[in-house]
Design an enzyme around this catalytic site. Structure first.
Site, PDB file in Angstrom:
ATOM      1  CB  SER A 115      -0.900   0.010   1.234  1.00 41.88           C
ATOM      2  OG  SER A 115      -0.104   0.213   2.388  1.00 41.88           O
ATOM      3  CE  LYS A 116      -2.991   5.912  -2.256  1.00 40.14           C
ATOM      4  NZ  LYS A 116      -3.999   6.954  -2.211  1.00 40.14           N
ATOM      5  NE  ARG A 117       0.646   0.024   5.850  1.00 42.48           N
ATOM      6  CZ  ARG A 117       1.377  -1.074   6.027  1.00 42.48           C
ATOM      7  NH1 ARG A 117       2.648  -0.955   6.333  1.00 42.48           N
ATOM      8  NH2 ARG A 117       0.841  -2.258   5.892  1.00 42.48           N
ATOM      9  CG  HIS A 118       4.464  -1.206   1.771  1.00 42.02           C
ATOM     10  ND1 HIS A 118       3.155  -1.603   1.824  1.00 42.02           N
ATOM     11  CD2 HIS A 118       5.098  -1.896   2.739  1.00 42.02           C
ATOM     12  CE1 HIS A 118       3.010  -2.508   2.786  1.00 42.02           C
ATOM     13  NE2 HIS A 118       4.169  -2.696   3.358  1.00 42.02           N
ATOM     14  N   GLY A 119       5.633   3.212   0.154  1.00 42.82           N
ATOM     15  CA  GLY A 119       6.362   4.037  -0.792  1.00 42.82           C
ATOM     16  C   GLY A 119       5.696   4.021  -2.146  1.00 42.82           C
TER      17      GLY A 119
END
Length: 500
Positions: free
Chosen positions: A254-258
């Site tokens: 997800s977005k928090r993975h970059g």
RNA sequence: GGCGCUAUCGUCUAGGGGUUAGGACGUGAGAUUCUCAAUCUCAAAACCCGGGUUCGAUUCCCGGUAGCGCUACCA
């Protein structure tokens, strides 16, 4: 054997962000269609009014195009089974919903969302399966119809029959769900919008979709959709469920993975063909189990649902980088020079629009630093020594000290610097270097290292053979950040080193 | 909680009842080069656990465990 033409679709909701997982789903559909000479359809699933915005569809299409996919029918180009936007197909859904009501395969439900949510919580707390009680199923159809006519808000639910729902998944094999774990699902919301599980079935059927290739988060939805096919008396297509893409921590990417969207990879300076190749390898493998570098033609020629993995895959940026390095080396310098413009402009090194002579010079720059790049976004850092040369600055103190403590290096530079005159070509440079070698008896690293430091201000970097012409030609260009020529560089060097 | 899906080197994967378990990324070492990088060579590195079936399971079956998903008037 008569084989009906393969028709597949990619059906994103326009959220303004194409996740790599969806991109891979799109890619697999595209490859499957192209392998079979079938049709690839782009359908926009925008039934959730709150989440959809028209402008997102435009950027979605742009991202998909950048990624290198094309489709035969779609919201932007039409086709014989349109419209291809769910928001424009409401009449169609309503028609089938009415039909199901009349056939008593579906019924009006007057339960309010609040009421349902409360029941859900109670069931959850009691440790029971939170599914719809079927309360409104028992209502007399005449009564329901009257209430609807009177303006009471109502959703429409499908009656789920007894029994099991199973299908032979093209990836997972035989998969089955017991019908009693599924509550009667809503197929039309009280605001008149169709629910996903209803619209998707109608669209897939009406659009002649033969193979539904999608993420495995839809596995649990499949029995509900099968129930809709059954109620409508339609044959179901084949299903193939693709595994999830995970982040390094093994949770859903997800977005928090970059960087996870197509747009972010483009901004990072990843080449679309590298991403295509990488994503194709994530969950699929060629027949020989070995080939890693696959062109689109190679991918299409070999693509088969038989070689898709069932297990989830961790996204590996390192391997993408490796492929990107490979494809950058394959790319023409002209293309890379054009792509490099925004990155160098952002660093303030060049200004847009870029005149042709500068563009031609950029080709040399890219060529020189290419081997040091994973992605184009590293370009400004890698070419810093071309644009910035400040030997007298404090940041260079350590390098200068190191260099000047070496008597041999001083000797080389003392001899070298006076020899250099404008303009310096690489040929001329070789001649000087040869003479230096004779004069000082130093060669190889001992000879070139001091010269490299004096000329570039750095102890490592691209070959001097490539850098020297870049410095010389760059100095003649009028760039926002002046590129210093070799003589300019040596003049500055002399000032703070006291040599030459 | 219920239901479902999944399980081979750190990662992506091939394979499949008897194999030296293959390839790739990454990692380490060496070669080469004016440096870094690139390139080439070599190396280390895996069948989740427990039961069965079998002469023999990493492979087939069951259970466990773990991860993930669904369990919406989201898609």
């Amino acid at each position: 054997m008569t084989e009906t033409t393969v028709r597949v679709r990619f059906a994103p909701s326009p959220t303004g962000y194409v996740h790599v997982g969806n991109a891979r789903t799109a890619l697999f559909n595209w490859l499957f269609a192209r392998y079979h000479g079938g049709a690839f359809v782009l359908r926009i699933e925008d039934t959730d009014v709150e989440r959809s915005e028209a402008q997102y569809e435009t950027s979605l299409i742009e991202d998909l195009r950048w990624f290198g996919l094309d489709w035969d029918e779609g919201s932007d180009k039409g086709g014989p089974f349109g419209p291809y936007r769910q928001s424009e197909r409401k009449d169609i859904y309503a028609q089938y919903a009415t039909e199901l009501i009349q056939q008593r395969r579906a019924y009006y439900c007057f339960c309010s969302p609040e009421q349902l949510e409360a029941e859900r919580q109670v069931a959850l707390k009691a440790g029971r399966q939170p599914r719809y009680s079927g309360r409104c199923r028992a209502l007399e159809p005449e009564e329901s119809a009257a209430r609807v006519k009177a303006g009471e808000p109502a959703a429409i639910r499908l009656k789920i029959p007894e029994g099991a729902f199973s299908w032979d998944d093209l990836v997972h094999g035989l998969t089955s769900f017991s019908g009693d774990v599924i509550g009667d699902p809503i197929i039309v919301r009280s605001d008149g919008n169709p629910a996903y599980n209803f619209a998707v079935v109608i669209d897939d059927h009406l659009m002649g979709i033969t193979h539904v290739i999608r993420g495995d988060d839809h596995i649990s939805n499949t029995p509900r959709q099968l129930a809709v096919y059954q109620a409508l008396g339609w044959p179901a297509p084949a299903f193939a469920h693709l595994s999830t893409i995970l982040g390094p921590d093994r949770t859903r990417l997800s977005k928090r993975h970059g960087a996870t969207s197509l747009e972010s990879f483009r901004e990072m300076g990843v080449l679309p063909e590298a991403l295509r190749n990488y994503l194709a390898l994530l969950g699929w493998s060629p027949a020989d189990g070995k080939t890693e570098i696959l062109s689109d033609a190679g991918l299409i020629a070999q693509f088969s649902l038989d070689h898709i993995t069932k297990s989830p895959a961790v996204f590996d940026q390192e391997k993408l980088n490796w492929l990107n390095r490979h494809y950058m080396k394959q790319a023409t310098m002209a293309r890379l020079a054009k792509l490099s413009v925004p990155f160098l402009a952002r660093a303030g090194y060049i200004a847009e629009p870029v005149p042709n002579p500068t563009l031609a010079w950029l080709e040399r720059v890219v060529d020189a630093v290419l081997k040091n790049l994973d992605t184009l976004s590293q370009l400004s850092e890698a070419s810093r020594l071309i644009f910035e040369y400040e030997p007298c600055s404090p940041s260079h103190q350590a390098i200068m000290d190191h260099l000047l403590n070496d008597n041999g290096a001083r000797e080389v530079l003392t001899a070298f610097i006076p020899q250099v005159s404008e303009p310096l070509t690489y040929e001329k440079f070789r001649e000087i270097a040869k003479a230096m070698q004779k004069q000082t008896g130093r060669k190889g690293r001992e000879l070139f290292h001091p010269i490299r430091v004096a000329l570039t201000g750095a102890e490592s970097g691209p070959e001097l053979e490539k850098l020297i012409p870049i410095f010389e030609e760059g100095s003649k260009l009028s760039l926002p950040h002046h590129v210093k020529s070799c003589t300019e560089r040596l003049r500055e060097f002399r000032e703070c080193a006291g040599i030459g």
